[in-house]
Write an enzyme that holds these catalytic residues in place. Structure first.
Site, PDB file in Angstrom:
ATOM      1  N   LYS A  70       0.816  -1.220   0.000  1.00  0.00           N
ATOM      2  CA  LYS A  70       0.000   0.000   0.000  1.00  0.00           C
ATOM      3  C   LYS A  70       0.853   1.276   0.000  1.00  0.00           C
ATOM      4  O   LYS A  70       0.444   2.305  -0.529  1.00  0.00           O
ATOM      5  CB  LYS A  70      -0.972  -0.005   1.187  1.00  0.00           C
ATOM      6  CG  LYS A  70      -2.064  -1.077   1.039  1.00  0.00           C
ATOM      7  CD  LYS A  70      -3.072  -1.041   2.171  1.00  0.00           C
ATOM      8  CE  LYS A  70      -4.126  -2.123   1.969  1.00  0.00           C
ATOM      9  NZ  LYS A  70      -5.193  -2.071   2.975  1.00  0.00           N
ATOM     10  N   LYS A 160       2.229   6.605  18.673  1.00  0.00           N
ATOM     11  CA  LYS A 160       1.558   6.488  17.370  1.00  0.00           C
ATOM     12  C   LYS A 160       0.089   6.904  17.472  1.00  0.00           C
ATOM     13  O   LYS A 160      -0.464   7.528  16.559  1.00  0.00           O
ATOM     14  CB  LYS A 160       1.678   5.051  16.849  1.00  0.00           C
ATOM     15  CG  LYS A 160       3.043   4.783  16.222  1.00  0.00           C
ATOM     16  CD  LYS A 160       3.351   3.314  16.031  1.00  0.00           C
ATOM     17  CE  LYS A 160       2.529   2.650  14.975  1.00  0.00           C
ATOM     18  NZ  LYS A 160       2.913   1.209  14.823  1.00  0.00           N
TER      19      LYS A 160
HETATM   20  P1  NDP Z   1      -0.766  -2.258  10.809  1.00  0.00           P
HETATM   21  O1  NDP Z   1       0.287  -3.312  10.794  1.00  0.00           O
HETATM   22  O2  NDP Z   1      -0.558  -0.996  10.063  1.00  0.00           O
HETATM   23  O3  NDP Z   1      -1.043  -1.823  12.341  1.00  0.00           O
HETATM   24  C1  NDP Z   1      -1.232  -2.791  13.320  1.00  0.00           C
HETATM   25  C2  NDP Z   1      -1.681  -2.136  14.624  1.00  0.00           C
HETATM   26  O4  NDP Z   1      -2.089  -3.182  15.517  1.00  0.00           O
HETATM   27  C3  NDP Z   1      -0.603  -1.348  15.333  1.00  0.00           C
HETATM   28  O5  NDP Z   1      -1.181  -0.193  15.895  1.00  0.00           O
HETATM   29  C4  NDP Z   1      -0.128  -2.310  16.435  1.00  0.00           C
HETATM   30  O6  NDP Z   1       0.317  -1.667  17.587  1.00  0.00           O
HETATM   31  C5  NDP Z   1      -1.414  -3.022  16.750  1.00  0.00           C
HETATM   32  N1  NDP Z   1      -1.243  -4.367  17.340  1.00  0.00           N
HETATM   33  C6  NDP Z   1      -0.680  -5.448  16.748  1.00  0.00           C
HETATM   34  N2  NDP Z   1      -0.754  -6.522  17.566  1.00  0.00           N
HETATM   35  C7  NDP Z   1      -1.372  -6.106  18.691  1.00  0.00           C
HETATM   36  C8  NDP Z   1      -1.722  -6.752  19.910  1.00  0.00           C
HETATM   37  N3  NDP Z   1      -1.470  -8.039  20.115  1.00  0.00           N
HETATM   38  N4  NDP Z   1      -2.360  -6.028  20.855  1.00  0.00           N
HETATM   39  C9  NDP Z   1      -2.631  -4.709  20.649  1.00  0.00           C
HETATM   40  N5  NDP Z   1      -2.306  -4.047  19.512  1.00  0.00           N
HETATM   41  C10 NDP Z   1      -1.686  -4.739  18.544  1.00  0.00           C
HETATM   42  O7  NDP Z   1      -2.101  -2.990  10.374  1.00  0.00           O
HETATM   43  P2  NDP Z   1      -3.364  -2.362   9.614  1.00  0.00           P
HETATM   44  O8  NDP Z   1      -3.725  -1.113  10.308  1.00  0.00           O
HETATM   45  O9  NDP Z   1      -3.100  -2.323   8.162  1.00  0.00           O
HETATM   46  O10 NDP Z   1      -4.488  -3.493   9.836  1.00  0.00           O
HETATM   47  C11 NDP Z   1      -5.060  -3.698  11.115  1.00  0.00           C
HETATM   48  C12 NDP Z   1      -6.104  -4.808  11.020  1.00  0.00           C
HETATM   49  O11 NDP Z   1      -7.185  -4.375  10.214  1.00  0.00           O
HETATM   50  C13 NDP Z   1      -5.576  -6.101  10.393  1.00  0.00           C
HETATM   51  O12 NDP Z   1      -6.017  -7.202  11.165  1.00  0.00           O
HETATM   52  C14 NDP Z   1      -6.195  -6.121   9.019  1.00  0.00           C
HETATM   53  O13 NDP Z   1      -6.455  -7.429   8.580  1.00  0.00           O
HETATM   54  C15 NDP Z   1      -7.511  -5.369   9.261  1.00  0.00           C
HETATM   55  N6  NDP Z   1      -7.998  -4.726   8.039  1.00  0.00           N
HETATM   56  C16 NDP Z   1      -9.227  -5.099   7.571  1.00  0.00           C
HETATM   57  C17 NDP Z   1      -9.734  -4.553   6.410  1.00  0.00           C
HETATM   58  C18 NDP Z   1     -11.076  -4.985   5.921  1.00  0.00           C
HETATM   59  O14 NDP Z   1     -11.415  -4.688   4.767  1.00  0.00           O
HETATM   60  N7  NDP Z   1     -11.892  -5.625   6.753  1.00  0.00           N
HETATM   61  C19 NDP Z   1      -8.964  -3.555   5.629  1.00  0.00           C
HETATM   62  C20 NDP Z   1      -7.704  -3.183   6.244  1.00  0.00           C
HETATM   63  C21 NDP Z   1      -7.243  -3.771   7.396  1.00  0.00           C
HETATM   64  P3  NDP Z   1       1.811  -1.033  17.694  1.00  0.00           P
HETATM   65  O15 NDP Z   1       1.752   0.253  16.946  1.00  0.00           O
HETATM   66  O16 NDP Z   1       2.014  -0.838  19.141  1.00  0.00           O
HETATM   67  O17 NDP Z   1       2.746  -2.037  17.080  1.00  0.00           O
END
Ligand code: NDP
Length: 280
Positions: A70, A160
């Site tokens: 992306k 963040k």
């Molecule tokens: P990113 O990798 O950009 O961000 C992930 C976020 O999740 C970060 O803020 C991270 O925190 C946090 N995180 C990861 N693991 C944990 C945990 N165990 N506990 C708490 N926080 C956690 O991912 P995206 O934003 O791109 O995607 C997020 C979710 O949304 C995914 O599961 C994706 O599949 C879903 N999604 C669904 C879509 C749909 O069409 N339904 C479209 C786009 C996304 P930190 O910053 O602290 O690392």
């Protein structure tokens, strides 16, 4: 069967086998009486631009973009829509001559699913969103456009969340209060709780107090196809009955892209029904 080269589309990613986009767009095209050919395109991790160049040269008209490309698509585009600029990422492209128009429909897809499909208005409601990654960033403006009473962003890495809150405030001149917090600082109850963290991909539970769920609230996990995730289970145990995953968001962002490419917007109900995994 041969396909007119002008009607070729693809979703690009790595991995790509899991993508539901071909199924969704092919179903949309059938219902709308459109002739399109939509495929999956696996690009090498360092080969995004070359793969898109080749697809365009062969007559491709548009693409959906999924992980991890992306940001590459953001850099590749010649014309970024405000949604893509705000999200800092691109999930759909349209090719016209030398132009590469780029959009990000994830946020609008989420809001349309919540407000329209799930009949949960956001106006005047307290909204909590978990995570501060790409999905949250893309959802900020569409969420704020619904005029919630407040938007709270909570993230493991607090800086963040604060960064996204500041970005959101800047873009809407502070009309809706937006704050970024760590999990330990979340207070009060919310009408809508959105899990936009990726915790559910690894079956983990974000450290969220169960007290955040207001009786009658919506608990929505953007991750889809995983059944009752730990987040949804927490909400259910707290008495929440309105639970949803992100399958409707997936279908709605696809419908937005289809309408942008083809000029007609398909209904999503049949696709959502087909892809829904029961929340058990
Ligand atoms: P990113 O990798 O950009 O961000 C992930 C976020 O999740 C970060 O803020 C991270 O925190 C946090 N995180 C990861 N693991 C944990 C945990 N165990 N506990 C708490 N926080 C956690 O991912 P995206 O934003 O791109 O995607 C997020 C979710 O949304 C995914 O599961 C994706 O599949 C879903 N999604 C669904 C879509 C749909 O069409 N339904 C479209 C786009 C996304 P930190 O910053 O602290 O690392």
């Amino acid at each position: 069967m041969t396909h007119p080269i002008s009607d070729r589309y693809a979703v690009i990613g790595n991995p790509i086998e899991q993508s539901k986009s071909p199924l969704i767009h092919t179903a949309f095209a059938q219902v709308m009486g459109q002739v399109i050919h939509y495929t999956k395109l696996l690009a090498p991790l360092d080969g995004f631009a070359a793969a898109v160049d080749a697809f365009r040269a062969s007559g491709g008209r548009g693409m959906n973009v999924t992980a991890p490309f992306k940001l590459d698509a953001f850099a590749y585009a010649t014309d970024l829509a405000p949604s893509a600029q705000m999200a800092g990422a691109v999930n759909a492209m349209k090719f016209e001559g030398d132009k590469v128009y780029a959009e990000n429909f994830d946020g609008v897809g989420l809001v349309r699913d919540v407000v329209h499909n799930l009949q949960c208005p956001l106006k005047g409601r307290r909204v909590l969103i978990l995570g501060a990654g790409g999905a949250t960033r893309g959802a900020l403006l569409p969420l704020l456009a619904e005029h919630p009473a407040e938007l709270v962003i909570v993230n493991r890495t607090v800086a963040k969340a604060q960064e996204l809150a500041a970005l959101a405030q800047q873009h809407q001149s502070g009309q809706v209060p937006v704050v970024g917090l760590g999990y330990e600082a979340v207070q009060g109850v919310f009408d809508v709780v959105l899990n936009a963290s990726s915790s559910s991909l690894s079956a983990e539970l974000p450290p969220l107090p169960a007290s955040v769920f207001r009786p009658g609230c919506l608990a929505y996990d953007l991750t889809y196809g995983k059944g009752l995730t730990p987040f949804l289970k927490l909400a259910q145990q707290a008495g929440v009955t309105h639970l949803a995953d992100g399958v409707g968001m997936l279908a709605e962002q696809a419908a937005e892209a289809f309408a942008w490419w083809r000029g007609v917007r398909p209904d999503t109900a049949a696709v959502i029904q087909k892809l829904t995994v029961p929340l058990v």
